[in-house]
Design an enzyme around this catalytic site. Sequence first.
Site, PDB file in Angstrom:
ATOM      1  CB  CYS A  64      -0.931   0.011   1.206  1.00  0.00           C
ATOM      2  SG  CYS A  64      -0.060   0.276   2.754  1.00  0.00           S
ATOM      3  CB  CYS A  67       4.507  -0.351   1.856  1.00  0.00           C
ATOM      4  SG  CYS A  67       3.405  -1.456   2.747  1.00  0.00           S
ATOM      5  CB  CYS A 142      -2.874  33.182 -43.150  1.00  0.00           C
ATOM      6  SG  CYS A 142      -4.600  33.657 -43.331  1.00  0.00           S
ATOM      7  CG  ASP A 660      -5.045  11.415  -2.020  1.00  0.00           C
ATOM      8  OD1 ASP A 660      -5.605  10.428  -1.512  1.00  0.00           O
ATOM      9  OD2 ASP A 660      -3.854  11.705  -1.811  1.00  0.00           O
ATOM     10  CG  ASP A 863       0.302  11.995  -4.309  1.00  0.00           C
ATOM     11  OD1 ASP A 863       0.329  11.320  -5.353  1.00  0.00           O
ATOM     12  OD2 ASP A 863       0.096  11.503  -3.189  1.00  0.00           O
ATOM     13  CG  ASP A 867      -3.621  10.183  -5.608  1.00  0.00           C
ATOM     14  OD1 ASP A 867      -4.310   9.286  -5.111  1.00  0.00           O
ATOM     15  OD2 ASP A 867      -3.082  11.073  -4.934  1.00  0.00           O
TER      16      ASP A 867
END
Length: 990
Positions: A64, A67, A142, A660, A863, A867
């Site tokens: 996760c 960690c 142009c 988040d 962050d 995420d």
Amino acid sequence: MATKLFALACIRNNNSESRGSSDLSPRPHYPSMPTYPKGVAPQETIVAEVSEAKAVFSVIGMTCSACAGSVEKAVKRLPGIREAVVDVLNNRAPVMFFPSFVNAETIRETIEDVGFQATLIPDEGNEKSTLVCRIRIKGMTCPSFSSTVESALQAVHGVQNAQVALATEEADVHYDPKVVSCNQLMVAIEDTGFEAILINSGEDMSKIDLKVDGVWTNHSMRILEQSLQALPGVQGIDKNYDERKISVYYKPDMTGPRNFINVIETIGAEHFKAKIYSGGEAGRENHRKQEIQQYYRSFLWSLVFTIPVFLTSMVFMYIPGLKHGLDKKVVNMLSIGELLRWILSTPVQFIIGLRFYTGAYKSLHHGSANMDVLIALGTNAAYFSSVYSVLRAANSPHFMGTDFFETSAMLISFILLGKYLEVLAKGKTSDAIAKLMDLAPETATLLTLDEEGNVLGEEEIDGRLIQKNDVIKIIPGAKVASDGYVTWGQSHVNESMITGEARPVAKRKGDIVIGGTRNENGVLHIKATRVGSESSLSQIVRLVESAQMAKAPVQKFADRISKYFVPLVIILSFLTWLSWFLAGKFHGYPESWIPKSMDSFQLALQFGISVMVIACPCALGLATPTAVMVGTGVGASQGILIKGGQALESAHKVNCIVFDKTGTLTIGKPVVVNTRLLKNMVLREFYELVAATEVNSEHPLGKAIVEYAKKFREDEENPAWPEARDFTSITGHGVKAIVRNKEIIVGNKSLMVDHNIAVPVDAEDYLAEAEAQTRILVSIDGEVAGVLAISDPLKPGAQEAITILKSMNVRSIMVTGDNWGTANSVAKEVGIDTVIAQAKPEQKAEKVKELQAEGYTVAMVGDGINDSPALVAADVGMAIGAGTDIAIEAADIVLMKSNLEDVITAIDLSRKTFTRIRLNYIWALGYNVLGIPIAAGVLFPSTGFRLPPWIAGAAMAASSVSVVCGSLLLKNYKRSKELNNLEVRRIRIG
């Protein structure tokens, strides 16, 4: 932020084993904290040749974000670490470091000490499969020109994508270097009839242009080239004899511009002098100034001829004496006035107006038609019909003709004036880039050191001559000359211009500094690590430039119209002439409508020319890119880096934002927010005992306690805590040690129970009150002496930001990997109704997709690390608190500051920008829709109002100028009043 999380969700044991009374999980044991200052190894002297290195590690065992956070924090505490990012999704950890401080093996061992298996990934080869080449294109005026060049580049084999921006007159080309080269791309552009100038090839080498003064001969140039080629790291050399310029391609890790100048100036007896070539340094600005000067000179010269033409045709004819002189016949019915106007208008038509012929030829040559075609046709119609009239008068004793030489001359003059004002205004749209580039100091103080690091001397050099590993002296008040790290001295540096951090940041030996920031007080010696195009400032400039190049989807609307606009106008012009001519031929209107100075054919011709020259496709082509340029520039000045028109367009539609929690809504690190003493003692003494115990712990909560304890000893920068003996860390529970002959235990309730320490009722009640907080018990000699409350507090202004978003009809949702209790508590405090907790990265992305399926335009604010799946899935990804790390590929918008207010500013700015784009289109389309019928004479039968061609041309020129000036109004953008009135609340500590 994943790297800022302090581990509230890493479930390895059951919840009862947490360190505090909240659902904190057990943490792997950290290696001991080094006792020397951050970034400085013991007994080391920073004098060796230092270069930056990168290592990528495979990290097995992470489950996760907590960690990942533990690994990243452990690595960052090593000396000599410049940057470390842990990607929990791919189990990879790229680390940038300085080899003289630390090596890859030490980093690997540190990761394993945290409790994970780490393996160094061998180099996978640095050869890039795709490079981005930037080319300046001179002569585009142009939208059809930019479309022509873009199509030509897209047709080149090996080109993956090409974007050509009319507003900047530059092209960004993504290409495969194995298939095609930059030179071939430039040839493809030049084949379309435009001059191509290479800005950046995108290759992993730097380029420097040097002005070399001296006697250039084939022999001396051969010697010079051989001498430069002999230098290590030199990749190639180009010579320009006309400009006395030498371009050197080199690897900045191995050599630099100062070495080249030394070699050039010490070659034989040629007495060469070399310096940085200023023409190539600010190429876009120089090109813009040159273009402005060209239009200005052309306009002035056109006035020299046009004013007499205007006076002889429209002023002197009403002055009897002058009128008589001008009406004198030269040959048959050819008068002096007609002859003078013919002579004076010819240079305007064919010399000053040559640019319009050239542009028209290029356009028609490639099967398209642009503004130059309309101008050329309109002015030629007026000029050659006048020539016909003059020649017929010269050959006839009875023909009384009327000339329109003033129409062609005045038309060209007004168009040149409009173009001059247009390029003048367009130059102001890129002011943001100029201001960013101005942050780099012009000069720097270079230090010469001996082998022991002692200063032998100092020299002031051009800031562009700094090379990697140079040691630079930064005095108080001076700008930091390049990215690097401090080798000597202490000071505070104002980084607000780069990171948006308002408060000066303390810097000492080993700390990283950013080029372009300002030193506040002490003297610093820094070693340069990233110079030139590698610097943070250059990366920011490059990102803003890329954003201004990228087309917004709404631009496709203008591109489609421009493709058919000119042919349609030519047809309308011809039909207008034909209609009025036939109406006059067959007496479809009274002869009294025809002015005395012309016949029905000439009246019809005037209407046709007016239709041709009043139509303006350029205003349509400039409506979007100029607004995007100014909008992205304004954003950059406020610390909001918007990656192009696509992001800007999507952001203005956002009606739902997914936040988040950790590092976005909250600060992202644990902070002691309250202390409750249960026995009579001085708070400072209490914290000295606790800090002495926790200083040996690597747990984030322990670090938070030590940081808070430092507040009681503000007089000491690095306080020395009492000695702790018999230190023991009990994983998932706490720590204990002997301090001043007292047994100190710091941890959760279960740790107290295991040591047979009774927990008082007051402490039990305080533990039960915990909401989104971690409560830690402190025992002194077997008695609970106090309870600490630690939490990750909300960012200042978070509540107010959510309230303002609600007032903007934007729904706010919080998605976090944290537990439900903490998530609900934070959401309640900040004012968010919808919460999704314990969500994995891929589940965050799924939630974003669900919201999109419900019809929301979704922005994700995170962050940019864990995420990233949600950032990519969202319509707009916003990476918050990125600081100098601007290479977040997943995000569409990078918020340099950590302020949530910038989310509101980004949305508000995008809305203001697209309101301006709509107004630009309304004006550009409305001008043509109204102007063309008026020029065609729809008002003439009822009102007698007729639009002369030269006035129609002036109106055409004014339309482009007005669109650009309208976009420039965005520079006056101010944040909403709600944000200005927002009182940033302080985080209450203790």
